[in-house]
Motif scaffolding. Structure first.
Motif, PDB file in Angstrom:
ATOM      1  N   ARG A 141      -5.249   0.034 -15.034  1.00 46.24           N
ATOM      2  CA  ARG A 141      -5.013  -0.854 -13.916  1.00 46.24           C
ATOM      3  C   ARG A 141      -4.786  -2.260 -14.374  1.00 46.24           C
ATOM      4  O   ARG A 141      -5.599  -2.816 -15.099  1.00 46.24           O
ATOM      5  CB  ARG A 141      -6.209  -0.842 -12.965  1.00 46.24           C
ATOM      6  CG  ARG A 141      -6.494   0.549 -12.495  1.00 46.24           C
ATOM      7  CD  ARG A 141      -5.460   1.097 -11.521  1.00 46.24           C
ATOM      8  NE  ARG A 141      -4.102   1.118 -11.893  1.00 46.24           N
ATOM      9  CZ  ARG A 141      -3.528   2.059 -12.606  1.00 46.24           C
ATOM     10  NH1 ARG A 141      -4.210   3.037 -13.072  1.00 46.24           N
ATOM     11  NH2 ARG A 141      -2.262   2.005 -12.862  1.00 46.24           N
ATOM     12  N   PRO A 142      -3.662  -2.846 -13.944  1.00 48.11           N
ATOM     13  CA  PRO A 142      -3.400  -4.210 -14.369  1.00 48.11           C
ATOM     14  C   PRO A 142      -4.319  -5.216 -13.719  1.00 48.11           C
ATOM     15  O   PRO A 142      -4.736  -5.045 -12.589  1.00 48.11           O
ATOM     16  CB  PRO A 142      -1.950  -4.432 -13.934  1.00 48.11           C
ATOM     17  CG  PRO A 142      -1.761  -3.478 -12.822  1.00 48.11           C
ATOM     18  CD  PRO A 142      -2.636  -2.293 -13.119  1.00 48.11           C
ATOM     19  N   ILE A 143      -4.619  -6.305 -14.417  1.00 50.38           N
ATOM     20  CA  ILE A 143      -5.458  -7.360 -13.874  1.00 50.38           C
ATOM     21  C   ILE A 143      -4.558  -8.523 -13.503  1.00 50.38           C
ATOM     22  O   ILE A 143      -3.760  -8.991 -14.291  1.00 50.38           O
ATOM     23  CB  ILE A 143      -6.496  -7.810 -14.912  1.00 50.38           C
ATOM     24  CG1 ILE A 143      -7.376  -6.618 -15.288  1.00 50.38           C
ATOM     25  CG2 ILE A 143      -7.349  -8.945 -14.362  1.00 50.38           C
ATOM     26  CD1 ILE A 143      -8.117  -6.005 -14.151  1.00 50.38           C
ATOM     27  N   SER A 144      -4.661  -9.012 -12.275  1.00 50.55           N
ATOM     28  CA  SER A 144      -3.791 -10.056 -11.795  1.00 50.55           C
ATOM     29  C   SER A 144      -4.031 -11.354 -12.547  1.00 50.55           C
ATOM     30  O   SER A 144      -5.091 -11.588 -13.111  1.00 50.55           O
ATOM     31  CB  SER A 144      -4.029 -10.266 -10.304  1.00 50.55           C
ATOM     32  OG  SER A 144      -3.099 -11.185  -9.803  1.00 50.55           O
ATOM     33  N   ALA A 145      -3.022 -12.230 -12.514  1.00 51.24           N
ATOM     34  CA  ALA A 145      -3.045 -13.446 -13.309  1.00 51.24           C
ATOM     35  C   ALA A 145      -4.157 -14.389 -12.892  1.00 51.24           C
ATOM     36  O   ALA A 145      -4.680 -14.333 -11.805  1.00 51.24           O
ATOM     37  CB  ALA A 145      -1.697 -14.155 -13.173  1.00 51.24           C
ATOM     38  N   THR A 146      -4.490 -15.295 -13.798  1.00 49.20           N
ATOM     39  CA  THR A 146      -5.426 -16.404 -13.617  1.00 49.20           C
ATOM     40  C   THR A 146      -6.819 -15.923 -13.269  1.00 49.20           C
ATOM     41  O   THR A 146      -7.606 -15.608 -14.146  1.00 49.20           O
ATOM     42  CB  THR A 146      -4.913 -17.384 -12.549  1.00 49.20           C
ATOM     43  OG1 THR A 146      -3.543 -17.663 -12.818  1.00 49.20           O
ATOM     44  CG2 THR A 146      -5.676 -18.698 -12.637  1.00 49.20           C
ATOM     45  N   ILE A 147      -7.173 -15.831 -11.971  1.00 54.88           N
ATOM     46  CA  ILE A 147      -8.570 -15.591 -11.643  1.00 54.88           C
ATOM     47  C   ILE A 147      -8.918 -14.131 -11.491  1.00 54.88           C
ATOM     48  O   ILE A 147     -10.070 -13.803 -11.265  1.00 54.88           O
ATOM     49  CB  ILE A 147      -8.953 -16.336 -10.357  1.00 54.88           C
ATOM     50  CG1 ILE A 147      -8.216 -15.750  -9.146  1.00 54.88           C
ATOM     51  CG2 ILE A 147      -8.708 -17.802 -10.466  1.00 54.88           C
ATOM     52  CD1 ILE A 147      -8.720 -16.297  -7.849  1.00 54.88           C
ATOM     53  N   GLU A 204       3.615  -5.686  -7.081  1.00 54.52           N
ATOM     54  CA  GLU A 204       2.859  -6.061  -5.886  1.00 54.52           C
ATOM     55  C   GLU A 204       1.886  -4.976  -5.446  1.00 54.52           C
ATOM     56  O   GLU A 204       1.295  -5.073  -4.372  1.00 54.52           O
ATOM     57  CB  GLU A 204       3.818  -6.384  -4.741  1.00 54.52           C
ATOM     58  CG  GLU A 204       4.732  -7.562  -4.995  1.00 54.52           C
ATOM     59  CD  GLU A 204       5.894  -7.234  -5.933  1.00 54.52           C
ATOM     60  OE1 GLU A 204       6.377  -8.154  -6.629  1.00 54.52           O
ATOM     61  OE2 GLU A 204       6.296  -6.056  -5.992  1.00 54.52           O
ATOM     62  N   ASP A 205       1.740  -3.917  -6.247  1.00 49.66           N
ATOM     63  CA  ASP A 205       0.869  -2.780  -5.947  1.00 49.66           C
ATOM     64  C   ASP A 205       1.409  -1.886  -4.839  1.00 49.66           C
ATOM     65  O   ASP A 205       0.681  -1.014  -4.340  1.00 49.66           O
ATOM     66  CB  ASP A 205      -0.561  -3.223  -5.605  1.00 49.66           C
ATOM     67  CG  ASP A 205      -1.375  -3.554  -6.842  1.00 49.66           C
ATOM     68  OD1 ASP A 205      -1.003  -3.070  -7.927  1.00 49.66           O
ATOM     69  OD2 ASP A 205      -2.363  -4.283  -6.731  1.00 49.66           O
ATOM     70  N   ASP A 206       2.664  -2.081  -4.424  1.00 44.54           N
ATOM     71  CA  ASP A 206       3.278  -1.103  -3.525  1.00 44.54           C
ATOM     72  C   ASP A 206       3.444   0.210  -4.281  1.00 44.54           C
ATOM     73  O   ASP A 206       3.563   0.230  -5.516  1.00 44.54           O
ATOM     74  CB  ASP A 206       4.636  -1.590  -3.026  1.00 44.54           C
ATOM     75  CG  ASP A 206       4.518  -2.761  -2.074  1.00 44.54           C
ATOM     76  OD1 ASP A 206       3.505  -2.827  -1.356  1.00 44.54           O
ATOM     77  OD2 ASP A 206       5.427  -3.611  -2.046  1.00 44.54           O
ATOM     78  N   VAL A 215      -3.947   4.142  -9.379  1.00 43.31           N
ATOM     79  CA  VAL A 215      -4.998   3.262  -8.884  1.00 43.31           C
ATOM     80  C   VAL A 215      -4.545   1.836  -9.170  1.00 43.31           C
ATOM     81  O   VAL A 215      -4.046   1.539 -10.255  1.00 43.31           O
ATOM     82  CB  VAL A 215      -6.365   3.573  -9.516  1.00 43.31           C
ATOM     83  CG1 VAL A 215      -6.332   3.388 -11.013  1.00 43.31           C
ATOM     84  CG2 VAL A 215      -7.469   2.726  -8.896  1.00 43.31           C
ATOM     85  N   ASP A 216      -4.676   0.942  -8.190  1.00 43.71           N
ATOM     86  CA  ASP A 216      -4.083  -0.379  -8.330  1.00 43.71           C
ATOM     87  C   ASP A 216      -5.069  -1.417  -8.848  1.00 43.71           C
ATOM     88  O   ASP A 216      -6.182  -1.084  -9.275  1.00 43.71           O
ATOM     89  CB  ASP A 216      -3.418  -0.810  -7.021  1.00 43.71           C
ATOM     90  CG  ASP A 216      -4.423  -1.103  -5.904  1.00 43.71           C
ATOM     91  OD1 ASP A 216      -5.634  -1.205  -6.170  1.00 43.71           O
ATOM     92  OD2 ASP A 216      -3.982  -1.241  -4.737  1.00 43.71           O
ATOM     93  N   THR A 217      -4.665  -2.665  -8.790  1.00 46.34           N
ATOM     94  CA  THR A 217      -5.453  -3.767  -9.307  1.00 46.34           C
ATOM     95  C   THR A 217      -6.863  -3.807  -8.741  1.00 46.34           C
ATOM     96  O   THR A 217      -7.805  -4.231  -9.410  1.00 46.34           O
ATOM     97  CB  THR A 217      -4.753  -5.099  -8.975  1.00 46.34           C
ATOM     98  OG1 THR A 217      -3.388  -5.022  -9.396  1.00 46.34           O
ATOM     99  CG2 THR A 217      -5.427  -6.273  -9.661  1.00 46.34           C
ATOM    100  N   TYR A 218      -7.005  -3.353  -7.505  1.00 45.12           N
ATOM    101  CA  TYR A 218      -8.277  -3.472  -6.793  1.00 45.12           C
ATOM    102  C   TYR A 218      -8.986  -2.126  -6.654  1.00 45.12           C
ATOM    103  O   TYR A 218      -9.810  -1.942  -5.769  1.00 45.12           O
ATOM    104  CB  TYR A 218      -8.028  -4.103  -5.425  1.00 45.12           C
ATOM    105  CG  TYR A 218      -7.268  -5.404  -5.543  1.00 45.12           C
ATOM    106  CD1 TYR A 218      -7.917  -6.566  -5.940  1.00 45.12           C
ATOM    107  CD2 TYR A 218      -5.898  -5.450  -5.323  1.00 45.12           C
ATOM    108  CE1 TYR A 218      -7.217  -7.752  -6.090  1.00 45.12           C
ATOM    109  CE2 TYR A 218      -5.191  -6.645  -5.465  1.00 45.12           C
ATOM    110  CZ  TYR A 218      -5.856  -7.781  -5.853  1.00 45.12           C
ATOM    111  OH  TYR A 218      -5.166  -8.967  -6.017  1.00 45.12           O
ATOM    112  N   ASP A 219      -8.668  -1.186  -7.544  1.00 45.08           N
ATOM    113  CA  ASP A 219      -9.270   0.153  -7.551  1.00 45.08           C
ATOM    114  C   ASP A 219      -9.058   0.895  -6.240  1.00 45.08           C
ATOM    115  O   ASP A 219      -9.892   1.717  -5.834  1.00 45.08           O
ATOM    116  CB  ASP A 219     -10.772   0.077  -7.891  1.00 45.08           C
ATOM    117  CG  ASP A 219     -11.008  -0.179  -9.370  1.00 45.08           C
ATOM    118  OD1 ASP A 219     -10.037  -0.104 -10.147  1.00 45.08           O
ATOM    119  OD2 ASP A 219     -12.151  -0.466  -9.751  1.00 45.08           O
TER     120      ASP A 219
END
Length: 583
Positions: free
Chosen positions: A15-21, A232-234, A556-560
């Motif tokens: 699962r990729p982790i979104s940028a910055t925070i 965009e997790d679509d 599974v996306d960035t937010y599980d």
């Protein structure tokens, strides 16, 4: 299509982790989580949440620059909120409309290089309660501020983005029930050596892991074979639709937030089906399909590149008759590596195709697995998945032959490392061993793990009259088996894992099929990697039991947020199904 690739693309499978925070999960600091997150940062791509203007506004507390709560603003509901805000519909958006902060202190001396005024925080906008996994919007309005740093529960998450006019924005990640509870947010406004901070809090209350959030269905005659995620997790569904009673390859895109269909297109005028798909760093999509022209005796592979909206780019490559493509992965530069099978007369070989980022095919010859200096074509093999890690394409499949002696013909799962650019066979080639009375096995799906490669498929006894779903983790340097699990009970009829993915919480999520009452039934389950073999799953989800069904792909996306897909049968006709499961 499970691959590690650097920033600006999807993964499909870690699962990729979104940028910055989006660096660390809020409230999750276990060693397993930190190891997985480190792997994400090293290999995977940065993504952001889906934008859906229908998301309702979230409640937020507004505090003054001194840190004291000002209570709720009187203009409730005027803030439309972020489209991807995970806050629940019961908390109306609240935003400050006045300068409630204390103005920065004048220094009275600009010749020294000091700022004319110290930084100050006018307002901090954050939902009070969050009811679903996803991105949570945060906004900080400041004066005389060059940057704003953010901490959550004492963990430094970096800087917010400067939106201009003193406004700094970002999103906080909520990954489901693991983040349930109260969380403290601290923002620090900075200008040179000067800084001022302010705190606020929010509470997460999301559904139990494994509960279904929503489901969507395709038209009669449709089926989803594999999935991929956009930046965009679509969700992209690759499979088939039926047009005038002819099955044709199809691509469908659905919203990450609601599952609403964004587009659905046939990809070829010929009969056929999509086997797999992979998203490039630039958002375009490699699609591996098998198509049959009228009059041809069998389908043949077609590998084609499509724009993000499903429009054909004109770049494509074809395999030969007697071949079939089963899987595809995109590399960091935008090229692809596809695998499948190729008829070699008396046996099957592994089919493989390489297309570089410019759309030029550089490899198309099959690979014949012949271990221990044995005669060529003495084993029969096929590939069902491929994972790209760096410059190595790990081909996942099975081989049938004399693996353990001259008299015992057995099928074993295999992992074959190939040079991404040349197809050269590297070390080690991994052949699965027997596990007790389950002496044979097949690999169908794989996903990267910080310690190696996760694989799922099935195990069976000597005569394959008893089956079970098996999940394994292999070290890719030594070829050693690091972890093994199986699902109980085993069955006298076919059952197998078709696809697998690892989430940020260290759970292996497996899509599969179990035979019940003489018919296949789709099955999804979660299991902690390194957990006890044969122990109950953490949670599971079943497709309807009234007619044949299968779960063939899972992401599974960035937010599980978990999305398995496949098909069910309704009134004698198959129908694609995509489900969102809370993580």
């Amino acid at each position: 299509m499970r691959d590690f690739i650097p920033a600006c693309t999807i993964i499909t499978t870690m699962r990729p982790i979104s940028a910055t925070i989006l660096v660390l999960a809020v409230g999750c600091h276990s060693p397993t989580y930190l190891a997985i997150t480190a792997a994400h940062d090293a290999y995977d791509s940065a993504t952001t949440g889906d934008v859906d203007p229908t998301t309702e506004a979230a409640a937020s507390g507004t505090t003054d620059a001194g840190g004291e709560s000002l209570g709720e603003s009187t203009n409730v509901g005027t803030d439309t909120g972020d489209a991807d805000d995970a806050s629940g519909p019961g908390d109306a958006g609240v935003s400050a409309t006045e300068d409630t902060g204390t103005a920065g202190e004048e220094t009275g001396d600009t010749d020294t290089g000091e700022p004319a005024a110290l930084p100050s925080i006018l307002s901090l906008s954050l939902p009070a309660k969050v009811y679903a996994a996803g991105p949570v919007k945060i906004e900080v309005l400041t004066e005389h501020t060059l940057s704003v740093q953010i901490e959550v529960d004492g963990v430094d998450l970096g800087e917010l983005a400067d939106a201009g006019d003193g406004l700094f924005i970002g999103v906080l990640p909520v990954r489901g029930a693991i983040d349930n509870g109260l969380h403290e947010v601290k923002v620090i406004a900075k200008q040179g050596p000067h800084e001022v901070d302010q705190t606020a809090g929010y509470e997460v209350s999301t559904p139990k892991p494994g509960t279904m959030a929503w489901l969507t269905a395709g038209p009669a005659g449709s089926r989803t074979n594999r999935l991929a995620l956009t930046a965009e997790d679509d969700v992209l569904e690759g499979g088939q639709i039926e047009i005038n009673k002819v099955t044709r390859p199809s691509l469908r895109k659905r919203s990450a937030l609601t599952g609403a269909e964004l587009f659905s297109k046939p990809l070829d005028t010929r009969e056929g089906s999509v086997a797999d798909l992979a998203v490039r760093p630039d958002g375009r999509v490699w699609v591996a399909m098998n198509v049959r022209k009228q009059g041809e005796p069998s389908p043949r592979p077609r590998i084609a590149l499509f724009e993000a909206d499903g429009t054909f780019t004109g770049i494509e490559a074809f395999g030969d008759l007697g071949q079939g493509v089963r899987a595809i992965a995109a590399d960091a530069e935008g090229g692809c590596f596809a695998t499948g099978f190729a008829s070699a007369g008396k046996d099957l070989d592994i089919g493989r195709w390489r297309i570089d980022d410019a759309g030029v095919q550089t490899l198309g010859d099959p690979y014949d697995y012949a271990p221990k200096e044995m005669e060529k074509h003495s084993f029969s093999e096929f590939a069902s998945d491929v994972v790209i890690i760096g410059d190595v394409a790990w081909v996942v499949g099975a081989s049938d032959g004399l693996h353990d002696g001259p008299f015992l013909l057995e099928t074993r799962g295999i992992l074959v490392p190939m040079d991404l650019h040349t197809g050269e066979i590297l070390d080690p080639v991994i052949v699965a061993g027997p596990k007790g009375t389950f002496t044979q096995n097949v690999f169908f799906g794989a996903s990267p793990h910080p310690d190696g490669l996760l694989v799922t498929g099935y195990g069976c006894n000597d005569t394959c009259t008893e089956y079970r779903i098996e999940t394994t983790l292999y070290d890719l340097q030594s070829g050693m088996l690091l972890w093994f699990a199986y699902e109980v009970p085993s069955g006298l009829k076919l059952q197998y894992g078709s696809d697998i993915v690892l989430d940020s919480q260290g759970r292996a999520l497996v899509a599969g099929v179990v035979t019940e009452n003489g018919a296949l039934r789709g099955y999804v389950f979660a299991r902690p990697v390194y957990g006890n073999s044969g122990s109950p799953a953490l949670f599971d989800h079943w497709f309807p039991a009234f007619a044949p069904s299968a779960v063939l792909g899972i992401v599974v996306d960035t937010y599980d947020r978990i999305s398995p897909a496949g098909y069910i049968t309704v009134n004698g006709s198959i129908q694609a199904r995509l489900v969102r499961i809370n993580g």
